[in-house]
Scaffold this motif. Structure first.
Motif, PDB file in Angstrom:
ATOM      1  N   ALA A 174       7.693 -18.388  -2.247  1.00 54.01           N
ATOM      2  CA  ALA A 174       6.973 -16.949  -2.255  1.00 54.01           C
ATOM      3  C   ALA A 174       5.322 -17.270  -1.463  1.00 54.01           C
ATOM      4  N   LEU A 175       4.844 -17.486  -2.340  1.00 50.84           N
ATOM      5  CA  LEU A 175       3.539 -17.744  -2.421  1.00 50.84           C
ATOM      6  C   LEU A 175       3.099 -18.658  -0.882  1.00 50.84           C
ATOM      7  N   ALA A 176       3.879 -19.674  -0.946  1.00 56.42           N
ATOM      8  CA  ALA A 176       4.388 -20.250   0.649  1.00 56.42           C
ATOM      9  C   ALA A 176       3.915 -18.927   1.723  1.00 56.42           C
ATOM     10  N   ARG A 177       5.225 -18.706   1.659  1.00 57.57           N
ATOM     11  CA  ARG A 177       5.265 -17.479   2.913  1.00 57.57           C
ATOM     12  C   ARG A 177       4.237 -16.458   3.191  1.00 57.57           C
ATOM     13  N   THR A 178       4.091 -16.609   1.838  1.00 52.31           N
ATOM     14  CA  THR A 178       2.528 -14.737   1.712  1.00 52.31           C
ATOM     15  C   THR A 178       0.991 -15.116   2.174  1.00 52.31           C
ATOM     16  N   GLY A 179       0.747 -16.851   1.714  1.00 52.89           N
ATOM     17  CA  GLY A 179      -0.475 -16.656   1.598  1.00 52.89           C
ATOM     18  C   GLY A 179      -0.664 -16.312   0.126  1.00 52.89           C
ATOM     19  N   ASP A 180      -2.026 -17.882   0.028  1.00 51.53           N
ATOM     20  CA  ASP A 180      -2.598 -17.184  -1.019  1.00 51.53           C
ATOM     21  C   ASP A 180      -3.134 -14.813  -1.584  1.00 51.53           C
ATOM     22  N   ILE A 181      -3.086 -14.907  -2.298  1.00 49.02           N
ATOM     23  CA  ILE A 181      -3.025 -13.207  -2.248  1.00 49.02           C
ATOM     24  C   ILE A 181      -2.566 -12.623  -3.829  1.00 49.02           C
ATOM     25  N   SER A 182      -4.280 -11.718  -3.871  1.00 52.58           N
ATOM     26  CA  SER A 182      -4.326 -11.370  -5.390  1.00 52.58           C
ATOM     27  C   SER A 182      -3.245 -10.541  -5.404  1.00 52.58           C
ATOM     28  N   ASN A 183      -3.294 -10.211  -7.405  1.00 56.19           N
ATOM     29  CA  ASN A 183      -1.997  -8.374  -7.916  1.00 56.19           C
ATOM     30  C   ASN A 183      -2.962  -7.985  -6.991  1.00 56.19           C
ATOM     31  N   GLU A 184      -3.713  -7.563  -6.619  1.00 59.68           N
ATOM     32  CA  GLU A 184      -4.374  -5.773  -6.271  1.00 59.68           C
ATOM     33  C   GLU A 184      -3.608  -6.097  -4.784  1.00 59.68           C
ATOM     34  N   GLU A 185      -3.714  -6.995  -3.826  1.00 54.14           N
ATOM     35  CA  GLU A 185      -2.913  -6.237  -2.803  1.00 54.14           C
ATOM     36  C   GLU A 185      -1.392  -6.933  -2.476  1.00 54.14           C
ATOM     37  N   ILE A 186      -1.019  -7.242  -3.706  1.00 54.19           N
ATOM     38  CA  ILE A 186      -0.211  -7.430  -3.790  1.00 54.19           C
ATOM     39  C   ILE A 186       0.769  -5.789  -3.898  1.00 54.19           C
ATOM     40  N   ILE A 187       0.369  -5.766  -5.236  1.00 56.47           N
ATOM     41  CA  ILE A 187       0.528  -3.784  -4.860  1.00 56.47           C
ATOM     42  C   ILE A 187       0.791  -3.176  -4.367  1.00 56.47           C
ATOM     43  N   ARG A 188      -0.666  -2.800  -3.286  1.00 54.11           N
ATOM     44  CA  ARG A 188      -0.649  -2.546  -1.916  1.00 54.11           C
ATOM     45  C   ARG A 188       0.384  -2.102  -1.265  1.00 54.11           C
ATOM     46  N   LYS A 189       0.305  -4.023  -1.389  1.00 52.64           N
ATOM     47  CA  LYS A 189       1.496  -3.797   0.145  1.00 52.64           C
ATOM     48  C   LYS A 189       2.771  -3.465  -0.685  1.00 52.64           C
ATOM     49  N   LEU A 190       3.096  -4.051  -1.331  1.00 55.73           N
ATOM     50  CA  LEU A 190       4.156  -2.868  -2.167  1.00 55.73           C
ATOM     51  C   LEU A 190       4.410  -1.957  -1.728  1.00 55.73           C
ATOM     52  N   ASP A 191       3.555  -1.132  -2.461  1.00 56.89           N
ATOM     53  CA  ASP A 191       3.041   0.411  -1.803  1.00 56.89           C
ATOM     54  C   ASP A 191       3.769   0.738  -1.233  1.00 56.89           C
ATOM     55  N   SER A 192       3.133  -0.042   0.384  1.00 56.23           N
ATOM     56  CA  SER A 192       3.357   0.270   1.601  1.00 56.23           C
ATOM     57  C   SER A 192       4.962  -0.031   2.296  1.00 56.23           C
ATOM     58  N   LEU A 193       5.099  -1.536   1.537  1.00 55.72           N
ATOM     59  CA  LEU A 193       6.388  -1.207   1.774  1.00 55.72           C
ATOM     60  C   LEU A 193       7.992  -0.542   1.563  1.00 55.72           C
TER      61      LEU A 193
END
Length: 233
Positions: A174-193
């Motif tokens: 999953a990290l390879a697919r998404t790239g290096d990303i912070s937890n805060e950015e992950i949460i923002r993307k999850l909310d959007s998705l």
């Protein structure tokens, strides 16, 4: 020789054996063969200079351990590595047999080389391990992390196919697919998705990848898995 009881067995044997091999000597004060075996065990283990530990269990004072091992006769000796019994014997043994038993618990020359290469942790050293042991799990995971963190996603995903799938391998993929990303950015993307996962398969895959990056023990991942389930089902 350190004495172990029902209360201390888990810490002194099961947990400790994750660090180095632990030999358990089951004995009792009335056991005559035990009196000759234990000093031999102590001498041979001492010659390993701390690479192996020896503990003793008086079975008369440790009924739970006696029951666990279903002791029928003593002396009985068991070797533990990583929390599991890997070898053992019953009855008195000579020094040569005991030395062979203990030597079998020590790392081989290849093991020592691999440990040094793992400690180095570079792409070159990890690749060298995989030449000798292609499915060495620790080396595969470490090298896949290097690939994933340097945006070499195809290489990371390909090398992980050498070992069984696990929570950690899924996280690295999953990290390879998404790239290096912070937890805060992950949460923002999850909310959007969340707004599109029910209709868009690509968004759903990205959502699952982000959950895997958070890891199986993450409270946030657990919460967002529930949100996904409530939308899909």
């Amino acid at each position: 020789m350190k004495s172990v009881t029902d209360e201390t067995f888990n810490a002194d044997v099961i947990v400790r054996s994750a660090t180095l091999p632990v030999i358990v000597d089951l004995w009792a004060p009335w056991c005559e063969p035990c009196k000759s075996l234990t000093p031999l065990l102590e001498s041979v283990v001492a010659s390993t200079n701390g690479s192996v530990e020896l503990v003793g269990v008086n079975i008369d004072e440790s009924p739970q351990i006696r029951e666990t091992f279903q002791v029928q006769s003593i002396p009985a000796v068991y070797a533990f590595k990583d929390g599991d019994v890997v070898n053992g014997f019953m009855g008195a043994q000579g020094e040569d047999a005991i030395k062979k038993f203990v030597d079998g618990l020590l790392p081989s020359e290849q093991d020592k080389i691999i440990e040094a290469l793992l400690s180095e942790g570079s792409e070159e050293s990890l690749s060298e391990i995989l030449v000798a042991v292609p499915d060495h799990e620790e080396a595969v995971i470490a090298l896949a992390k290097i690939f994933a963190e340097s945006n070499r996603s195809d290489e990371a995903i390909a090398i992980l196919k050498k070992i069984p799938e696990s929570g950690e391998t899924r996280r690295i993929v999953a990290l390879a697919r998404t790239g290096d990303i912070s937890n805060e950015e992950i949460i923002r993307k999850l909310d959007s998705l969340l707004e599109t996962v029910s209709e868009n398969e690509d968004d759903r895959k990205q959502y699952v990848d982000l959950l895997d990056v958070l890891g199986p023990d993450s409270e946030e991942a657990t919460s967002y898995r529930r949100k996904l389930a409530s939308i899909l089902f």
